[in-house]
Scaffold this motif. Structure first.
Motif, PDB file in Angstrom:
ATOM      1  N   TYR B 155       0.832  -1.210   0.000  1.00 19.75           N
ATOM      2  CA  TYR B 155       0.000   0.000   0.000  1.00 19.75           C
ATOM      3  C   TYR B 155       0.872   1.267   0.000  1.00 19.75           C
ATOM      4  CZ  TYR B 155      -3.287   3.624   0.954  1.00 19.75           C
ATOM      5  OH  TYR B 155      -4.004   4.791   0.848  1.00 19.75           O
ATOM      6  N   PHE B 156       1.846   1.306   0.894  1.00 15.81           N
ATOM      7  CA  PHE B 156       2.725   2.485   0.973  1.00 15.81           C
ATOM      8  C   PHE B 156       4.014   2.325   0.162  1.00 15.81           C
ATOM      9  CE2 PHE B 156       0.546   3.050   5.179  1.00 15.81           C
ATOM     10  CZ  PHE B 156      -0.022   4.287   4.903  1.00 15.81           C
ATOM     11  N   TRP B 157       4.494   1.100   0.099  1.00 13.43           N
ATOM     12  CA  TRP B 157       5.865   0.873  -0.374  1.00 13.43           C
ATOM     13  C   TRP B 157       5.914   0.224  -1.748  1.00 13.43           C
ATOM     14  CZ3 TRP B 157       9.202   3.244   2.727  1.00 13.43           C
ATOM     15  CH2 TRP B 157       8.860   3.446   4.074  1.00 13.43           C
ATOM     16  N   ALA B 195      13.825   1.581   0.921  1.00 15.49           N
ATOM     17  CA  ALA B 195      12.987   2.785   0.858  1.00 15.49           C
ATOM     18  C   ALA B 195      12.244   2.811  -0.470  1.00 15.49           C
ATOM     19  CB  ALA B 195      13.862   4.032   1.008  1.00 15.49           C
ATOM     20  N   LEU B 197       8.507   5.154  -1.408  1.00 17.36           N
ATOM     21  CA  LEU B 197       7.077   5.359  -1.131  1.00 17.36           C
ATOM     22  C   LEU B 197       6.302   5.585  -2.434  1.00 17.36           C
ATOM     23  CD1 LEU B 197       7.626   7.758   1.889  1.00 17.36           C
ATOM     24  CD2 LEU B 197       6.552   5.492   2.031  1.00 17.36           C
ATOM     25  N   TRP B 198       5.050   5.104  -2.475  1.00 20.94           N
ATOM     26  CA  TRP B 198       4.216   5.266  -3.666  1.00 20.94           C
ATOM     27  C   TRP B 198       3.725   6.685  -3.881  1.00 20.94           C
ATOM     28  CZ3 TRP B 198       4.269   2.509  -7.722  1.00 20.94           C
ATOM     29  CH2 TRP B 198       4.436   1.119  -7.668  1.00 20.94           C
ATOM     30  N   GLU B 199       3.989   7.589  -2.962  1.00 25.32           N
ATOM     31  CA  GLU B 199       3.412   8.926  -3.045  1.00 25.32           C
ATOM     32  C   GLU B 199       3.648   9.606  -4.406  1.00 25.32           C
ATOM     33  OE1 GLU B 199       1.254  10.358  -1.252  1.00 25.32           O
ATOM     34  OE2 GLU B 199       1.310  12.272  -2.296  1.00 25.32           O
ATOM     35  N   PHE B 200       4.770   9.305  -5.037  1.00 24.96           N
ATOM     36  CA  PHE B 200       5.091   9.955  -6.324  1.00 24.96           C
ATOM     37  C   PHE B 200       4.043   9.723  -7.410  1.00 24.96           C
ATOM     38  CE2 PHE B 200       6.548   5.699  -7.054  1.00 24.96           C
ATOM     39  CZ  PHE B 200       6.283   5.493  -8.396  1.00 24.96           C
ATOM     40  N   ILE B 201       3.279   8.630  -7.283  1.00 22.55           N
ATOM     41  CA  ILE B 201       2.288   8.266  -8.299  1.00 22.55           C
ATOM     42  C   ILE B 201       1.254   9.381  -8.472  1.00 22.55           C
ATOM     43  CG2 ILE B 201       0.197   6.818  -8.439  1.00 22.55           C
ATOM     44  CD1 ILE B 201       2.351   5.429  -9.827  1.00 22.55           C
ATOM     45  N   ALA B 246       8.117  -2.871  10.987  1.00 22.66           N
ATOM     46  CA  ALA B 246       8.086  -1.435  10.687  1.00 22.66           C
ATOM     47  C   ALA B 246       7.306  -1.132   9.417  1.00 22.66           C
ATOM     48  CB  ALA B 246       9.507  -0.888  10.557  1.00 22.66           C
ATOM     49  N   MET B 247       7.328  -2.048   8.452  1.00 28.29           N
ATOM     50  CA  MET B 247       6.894  -1.694   7.108  1.00 28.29           C
ATOM     51  C   MET B 247       5.761  -2.555   6.546  1.00 28.29           C
ATOM     52  SD  MET B 247      10.744  -0.760   5.715  1.00 28.29           S
ATOM     53  CE  MET B 247      10.384  -0.012   4.136  1.00 28.29           C
TER      54      MET B 247
END
Lengths: 455, 455
Positions: B155-157, B195, B197-201, B246-247
């Motif tokens: 989901y995040f990674w 590291a 994160l999918w945020e860049f999408i 953690a992830m």
């Protein structure tokens, strides 16, 4: 910086980018400039002392093996690429455990932000003033991000590494002259590289040095790519799949924006004077004062007791440390050392001192306990009380709320200079003094390379 | 590898290290060797096609600016340090979105594992056989870690980046000849750097290329440091402050160990034949078949309908794509393209085709819906059904459970060779054929540098 409504609605990265780019040397109060130079001096002390430690040597050897353009100095000697310089110099300043600490964000900023700023400033032939402004911005950015995610983030993640990456990118990006859009991308691609798990602590592995090395390097990488137009996520902090949600159970966005541009959070930075665990510093401070007054020998002392908060005892209650490293984490040993020698510096932790008969004997006598009143004020205050009973019947009791080096119990510039001189023993005396002079007059230096070449 | 009780109790990193080091080329079944060479061929096709894309050029320029020892080739040209080579070659193979994919772990392994293995193999003058064994081990390690944390981690990674870092370290470490203790440290220090994160999408930023570049480089860095004795966390996966806890919200340790050493999970790898989103491939496969039988023109077609699973529609239901990139993610456009041209390859997505009148007209006619039966089998099967009604009254209906390139609907070596030839159009025809020959006979190559020098 006054916030207008439209700016408030802007993404957090955009606000941090605007802050970082708007900040100028000339807008900094004189006390901030003075304090920042002390942060930089303190960075160099730890980095020079750390430059010959094994994990740092390994990273330096690797950088040498990889090679690179002659852009910036490594504290281990010679010039290399800015990425390699950030890597090596980022590893070097954390290893002797004497680098600065910001209580609110749990970040050692110097070892990540300053190598990034130094590398770019040297490469781009920038001045001491430009370096100072970039360091102030880098500290601000990472302290705010660390505060926003503390304490939950800290359970798994090494804040200095994860949040530090943003500080490195902000400092490097400012020195590279990024525009706002590029700075947002730099922060985005810094955050997407943020890494560093605490798991290594279980094994006492060398990983801690890799964390700070990589955080510094990764921030520089993000900034260099942004300068080429490489785009990054716009909302790396608050986005749905961003840093806050992925890497903390709770976070407070207001810590990023409240007072941004009106404060200089670098002024909240704490310095370590003693080479032991921070949770021993209060007692070391007080017992050093008693040493100065009385210069007692073991025969004079009937008993020593130390009261502190519970966390201090959890970590440092060790009446019989077996290694140099363990001694730094023994409240009893550090107390005995301070009372008998008046110091607990880098040179005071070695095999000879560890097994000194008098210090050993007194270590066994030191009683450590938790005092409810002191415990109630932790972590706002890291306090302690000590009581020394002498054989002549006299008793001395002393208390402190803040270890020396906290902003509330600040060290003087002179004390930090002494710390620097003590830590740079690998250099001849004159060179140490000249280096301290140069760093403490950084605002007069036209090119950072002049200072780096003197290393 | 038979598990005895003591080994089962060993940490997961130790078991992965033992597996990675025990695996030899000679123990690999012939079909695994053949398949691995196809994975490597497919890596090079995507990397050569990607080598001139903007984000890759930026990373290559940065590497050139930083400089480095002449140790290994970058696909963008010339030799550089092994860290830089992993960085550039790791960026290159993911950008055209045609690289391999492992359904169970959601990892594109080639773009992270193979650049790491190539860089070390070339630098250390190792053979094709050694490269093949290292790639098999690298895929196994990252696929197992990805399966253990899927789906919550995803989901995040970006699994390819986070889990891929371990695969890079395993492959590089094996080629460097690490011992077991060193390999455990390499995996530990790979995981602590993980590291991405999918945020860049959200912004369509270039970050995806940075993720794969850094994952490959970071794994190599961890392995190089381990060789120098740099220690890392022993239980980076299962430790209390490690990667799993953690992830990911949930994880399954048994996915790391079950059948380890008895399977070669590289055989589960899927290849992409079409240059569009994987969720369009089922329909493209079926409509391409109809094209081959009928070669219809727009005037012949009354209607086209595509049924698939809901996730496919969530991502690819777009009847009016406005950019080349969006067209690759439009099920309607890809369906029209396939039915009218019989292909959806790299060369089929460009401005001219995007605005072709016939394709546009048919794109608007394509109806896409979710079919409950197909949806129920997802994600085990990524299926679709298409129905084309012709103006002459005839109807053709076709169904598939697996897009071509899945292990259950495998492409042939010949098809993958054709894909490679099609993707390497920047080279003259003869060079493409020679390169394909060399890669498909890798086990006879005494030194990997010979292949890399031919790029």
């Amino acid at each position: 910086m006054q916030q207008v409504k439209g700016e408030k609605a802007a993404g957090l990265s955009k606000q941090l980018a605007q802050y970082s780019l708007e900040l100028t040397y000339d807008s900094l109060p004189a006390e901030v400039v003075e304090f920042t130079k002390l942060c930089i001096l303190d960075y160099f002390g730890s980095a020079i002392a750390g430059s010959e430690k094994v994990p740092v040597r390994m990273i330096a050897e690797l950088a040498e093996e990889m090679g690179g353009a002659q852009q910036a100095h490594a504290v281990t000697g010679g010039k290399t690429s800015v990425l390699n310089a950030a890597l090596v110099n980022g590893a070097a300043s954390h290893v002797v455990e004497l680098d600065d600490i910001h209580k609110g964000s749990i970040i050692h900023a110097a070892t990540v932000v300053i190598p990034a700023a130094l590398a770019i400033a040297e490469w781009k032939q920038l001045s001491g003033k430009e370096l100072i402004a970039a360091v102030v911005a880098g500290y601000e950015v990472c302290f705010r991000i660390g505060e926003a995610v503390s304490p939950s983030h800290y359970y798994f993640w090494h804040n200095t590494a994860t949040c530090g990456t943003f500080g490195s990118a902000a400092a490097a990006g400012k020195l590279l002259g990024l525009n706002e859009e590029q700075m947002v991308s730099a922060l985005g691609n810094a955050g997407t590289q943020a890494a560093g798990l605490w798991e290594f602590i279980e094994d006492g592995a060398m990983t801690k040095q890799l964390h700070t090395a990589k955080a510094s390097m990764n921030g520089v990488l993000a900034a260099l790519l942004a300068q080429k137009g490489f785009t990054g996520p716009q909302k790396i902090l608050e986005g749905d799949r961003g840093f806050f949600k992925a890497m903390s159970d709770a976070y407070d966005e207001s810590r990023i924006t409240d007072g941004l541009g009106e404060q200089n959070k670098i002024m909240e930075n704490s310095f370590k004077i003693h080479a032991s665990c921070r949770h021993t510093h209060h007692a070391v401070d007080l017992l050093t004062e008693i040493f100065k007054d009385r210069r007692p020998s073991i025969e004079d002392i009937e008993s020593v007791s130390v009261e502190s908060y519970q966390v201090a005892l959890n970590i440092t209650d060790d009446p019989d440390p077996q290694t140099e490293y363990a001694a730094k984490f023994s409240l009893q040993f550090c107390s005995a050392l301070a009372l008998l020698t008046g110091s607990a510096g880098l040179a005071d932790f070695n095999e000879e001192v560890l097994w000194n008969e008098d210090i050993r004997a007194l270590t066994k006598k030191v009683k450590v306990t938790t005092a409810p009143a002191i415990d109630a004020s932790y972590p706002r205050q890291w306090g302690a009380a000590v009581e020394v009973v002498f054989k002549n019947g006299e008793t001395i009791r002393k208390e402190t709320d803040f270890p020396k080096g906290d902003p509330e119990n600040a060290v003087t510039a002179e004390e930090l200079r002494s710390k620097f001189i003590g830590m740079t023993f690998k250099y001849p005396a004159q060179k140490r003094e000249e280096l301290a002079d140069a760093i403490l007059q950084l605002e007069t230096v036209p090119e950072i390379g002049q200072v780096m070449a003197a290393l």
